[in-house]
Design a protein around this motif. Sequence first.
Motif, PDB file in Angstrom:
ATOM      1  N   ARG A 155      -0.934   1.697 -12.053  1.00 32.81           N
ATOM      2  CA  ARG A 155      -2.250   1.846 -12.685  1.00 32.81           C
ATOM      3  C   ARG A 155      -3.336   1.905 -11.599  1.00 32.81           C
ATOM      4  NH1 ARG A 155      -1.765  -2.111 -16.274  1.00 32.81           N
ATOM      5  NH2 ARG A 155      -2.854  -3.622 -15.013  1.00 32.81           N
ATOM      6  N   PHE A 156      -3.241   1.043 -10.598  1.00 32.01           N
ATOM      7  CA  PHE A 156      -4.213   1.035  -9.502  1.00 32.01           C
ATOM      8  C   PHE A 156      -4.106   2.324  -8.676  1.00 32.01           C
ATOM      9  CE2 PHE A 156      -5.217   0.073  -5.038  1.00 32.01           C
ATOM     10  CZ  PHE A 156      -6.564  -0.224  -5.173  1.00 32.01           C
ATOM     11  N   TRP A 157      -2.869   2.702  -8.326  1.00 31.03           N
ATOM     12  CA  TRP A 157      -2.675   3.887  -7.490  1.00 31.03           C
ATOM     13  C   TRP A 157      -3.105   5.168  -8.204  1.00 31.03           C
ATOM     14  CZ3 TRP A 157       2.712   1.672  -6.092  1.00 31.03           C
ATOM     15  CH2 TRP A 157       2.580   0.726  -5.058  1.00 31.03           C
ATOM     16  N   HIS A 158      -3.049   5.168  -9.521  1.00 33.70           N
ATOM     17  CA  HIS A 158      -3.466   6.349 -10.280  1.00 33.70           C
ATOM     18  C   HIS A 158      -4.939   6.296 -10.666  1.00 33.70           C
ATOM     19  CE1 HIS A 158       0.967   7.107 -11.517  1.00 33.70           C
ATOM     20  NE2 HIS A 158       0.649   7.825 -10.462  1.00 33.70           N
ATOM     21  N   SER A 159      -5.652   5.261 -10.240  1.00 36.27           N
ATOM     22  CA  SER A 159      -7.066   5.131 -10.604  1.00 36.27           C
ATOM     23  C   SER A 159      -7.890   6.239  -9.945  1.00 36.27           C
ATOM     24  CB  SER A 159      -7.609   3.766 -10.167  1.00 36.27           C
ATOM     25  OG  SER A 159      -7.712   3.694  -8.756  1.00 36.27           O
ATOM     26  N   GLU A 160      -9.022   6.487 -10.556  1.00 38.00           N
ATOM     27  CA  GLU A 160      -9.921   7.519 -10.039  1.00 38.00           C
ATOM     28  C   GLU A 160     -10.357   7.210  -8.611  1.00 38.00           C
ATOM     29  OE1 GLU A 160     -13.852   9.232 -11.930  1.00 38.00           O
ATOM     30  OE2 GLU A 160     -12.326   8.884 -13.475  1.00 38.00           O
ATOM     31  N   GLU A 161     -10.673   5.914  -8.351  1.00 32.63           N
ATOM     32  CA  GLU A 161     -11.124   5.520  -7.009  1.00 32.63           C
ATOM     33  C   GLU A 161     -10.052   5.818  -5.970  1.00 32.63           C
ATOM     34  OE1 GLU A 161     -13.864   1.614  -7.162  1.00 32.63           O
ATOM     35  OE2 GLU A 161     -12.013   1.450  -8.332  1.00 32.63           O
ATOM     36  N   MET A 162      -8.801   5.529  -6.323  1.00 34.32           N
ATOM     37  CA  MET A 162      -7.703   5.745  -5.393  1.00 34.32           C
ATOM     38  C   MET A 162      -7.489   7.239  -5.149  1.00 34.32           C
ATOM     39  SD  MET A 162      -5.796   3.784  -3.758  1.00 34.32           S
ATOM     40  CE  MET A 162      -4.405   3.975  -2.703  1.00 34.32           C
ATOM     41  N   ARG A 163      -7.472   8.018  -6.213  1.00 33.38           N
ATOM     42  CA  ARG A 163      -7.274   9.467  -6.065  1.00 33.38           C
ATOM     43  C   ARG A 163      -8.401  10.079  -5.232  1.00 33.38           C
ATOM     44  NH1 ARG A 163      -5.046  11.273 -12.073  1.00 33.38           N
ATOM     45  NH2 ARG A 163      -2.966  10.453 -11.748  1.00 33.38           N
ATOM     46  N   GLU A 164      -9.610   9.564  -5.455  1.00 31.04           N
ATOM     47  CA  GLU A 164     -10.757  10.048  -4.691  1.00 31.04           C
ATOM     48  C   GLU A 164     -10.585   9.694  -3.213  1.00 31.04           C
ATOM     49  OE1 GLU A 164     -15.320   8.893  -4.871  1.00 31.04           O
ATOM     50  OE2 GLU A 164     -14.569   9.611  -6.824  1.00 31.04           O
ATOM     51  N   GLY A 165     -10.144   8.456  -2.958  1.00 28.17           N
ATOM     52  CA  GLY A 165      -9.919   8.002  -1.581  1.00 28.17           C
ATOM     53  C   GLY A 165      -8.878   8.835  -0.865  1.00 28.17           C
TER      54      GLY A 165
ATOM     55  N   GLY B  45       0.834  -1.189   0.000  1.00 26.27           N
ATOM     56  CA  GLY B  45       0.000   0.000   0.000  1.00 26.27           C
ATOM     57  C   GLY B  45       0.870   1.240   0.000  1.00 26.27           C
ATOM     58  N   LEU B  46       0.234   2.379  -0.057  1.00 27.00           N
ATOM     59  CA  LEU B  46       0.950   3.651  -0.036  1.00 27.00           C
ATOM     60  C   LEU B  46       0.957   4.198   1.382  1.00 27.00           C
ATOM     61  CD1 LEU B  46      -0.765   5.253  -3.147  1.00 27.00           C
ATOM     62  CD2 LEU B  46       1.563   4.327  -3.053  1.00 27.00           C
ATOM     63  N   LEU B  47       2.095   4.696   1.817  1.00 31.25           N
ATOM     64  CA  LEU B  47       2.172   5.307   3.142  1.00 31.25           C
ATOM     65  C   LEU B  47       1.169   6.452   3.245  1.00 31.25           C
ATOM     66  CD1 LEU B  47       3.548   5.377   5.903  1.00 31.25           C
ATOM     67  CD2 LEU B  47       5.288   6.890   4.920  1.00 31.25           C
ATOM     68  N   VAL B  48       0.986   7.200   2.160  1.00 31.70           N
ATOM     69  CA  VAL B  48       0.079   8.340   2.161  1.00 31.70           C
ATOM     70  C   VAL B  48      -1.368   7.911   2.456  1.00 31.70           C
ATOM     71  CG1 VAL B  48      -0.375   8.390  -0.338  1.00 31.70           C
ATOM     72  CG2 VAL B  48      -0.452  10.500   0.961  1.00 31.70           C
ATOM     73  N   GLU B  49      -1.721   6.649   2.110  1.00 34.28           N
ATOM     74  CA  GLU B  49      -3.068   6.141   2.438  1.00 34.28           C
ATOM     75  C   GLU B  49      -3.278   6.106   3.947  1.00 34.28           C
ATOM     76  OE1 GLU B  49      -4.880   2.600   0.341  1.00 34.28           O
ATOM     77  OE2 GLU B  49      -2.788   2.438  -0.312  1.00 34.28           O
ATOM     78  N   TYR B  50      -2.270   5.618   4.652  1.00 33.89           N
ATOM     79  CA  TYR B  50      -2.356   5.539   6.115  1.00 33.89           C
ATOM     80  C   TYR B  50      -2.457   6.935   6.711  1.00 33.89           C
ATOM     81  CZ  TYR B  50      -1.236   0.593   5.818  1.00 33.89           C
ATOM     82  OH  TYR B  50      -1.276  -0.747   5.534  1.00 33.89           O
ATOM     83  N   GLU B  51      -1.672   7.858   6.138  1.00 34.88           N
ATOM     84  CA  GLU B  51      -1.684   9.240   6.627  1.00 34.88           C
ATOM     85  C   GLU B  51      -3.040   9.887   6.348  1.00 34.88           C
ATOM     86  OE1 GLU B  51       1.723  10.628   4.495  1.00 34.88           O
ATOM     87  OE2 GLU B  51       3.131   9.843   5.987  1.00 34.88           O
ATOM     88  N   ALA B  52      -3.596   9.642   5.144  1.00 41.01           N
ATOM     89  CA  ALA B  52      -4.883  10.241   4.782  1.00 41.01           C
ATOM     90  C   ALA B  52      -5.998   9.759   5.702  1.00 41.01           C
ATOM     91  CB  ALA B  52      -5.220   9.915   3.328  1.00 41.01           C
ATOM     92  N   GLU B  53      -5.900   8.483   6.126  1.00 38.17           N
ATOM     93  CA  GLU B  53      -6.944   7.917   6.989  1.00 38.17           C
ATOM     94  C   GLU B  53      -6.572   7.999   8.462  1.00 38.17           C
ATOM     95  OE1 GLU B  53      -7.800   4.031   5.428  1.00 38.17           O
ATOM     96  OE2 GLU B  53      -8.066   4.849   3.410  1.00 38.17           O
TER      97      GLU B  53
END
Length: 145
Positions: free
Chosen positions: A105-115, A36-44
């Motif tokens: 490709r997954f990390w740049h997806s619209e769903e991911m950017r929205e999340g 996963g991306l570290l930024v995901e943990y930070e965002a949540e």
Amino acid sequence: MTGPHALKPLLLAFPGPLRDRLVGAVLSGEKTATTGLLVEYEAENEELPEAGERSALIDSAGREVAVVEVTEVRVLPLVEADLRLALDEGEGYRSVAEWREAHERFWHSEEMREGLGDPDFTVDDGTMLVVERFRVVEVLSPGVG
């Protein structure tokens, strides 16, 4: 036996065919790592998992299908992702380049950017990843819990 909500959920990708494929790969023993991306943990505002921590693997229908235990957690830049990681992801990658292309490709997806709340989010060699290695402790019967 674990009761509902006793464990933190392990959510791979978004519900749908990709999650179903990843859950199947975990259950078959092919997938022993996820990135996963570290930024995901930070965002949540979520703490990083720790070795020994157990989670409930969730399928696309929201059911707990297995209990998994984290065996190792590493934070590293994308450029350090290696072939062992690509193979341990259990998705049939034969090279780091193939693994990276699919993940980007997954990390740049619209769903991911929205999340992440960032429509312009992009990754590069220095993007920090959270690599979790895990093992299945118990497979739960579908529909239980």
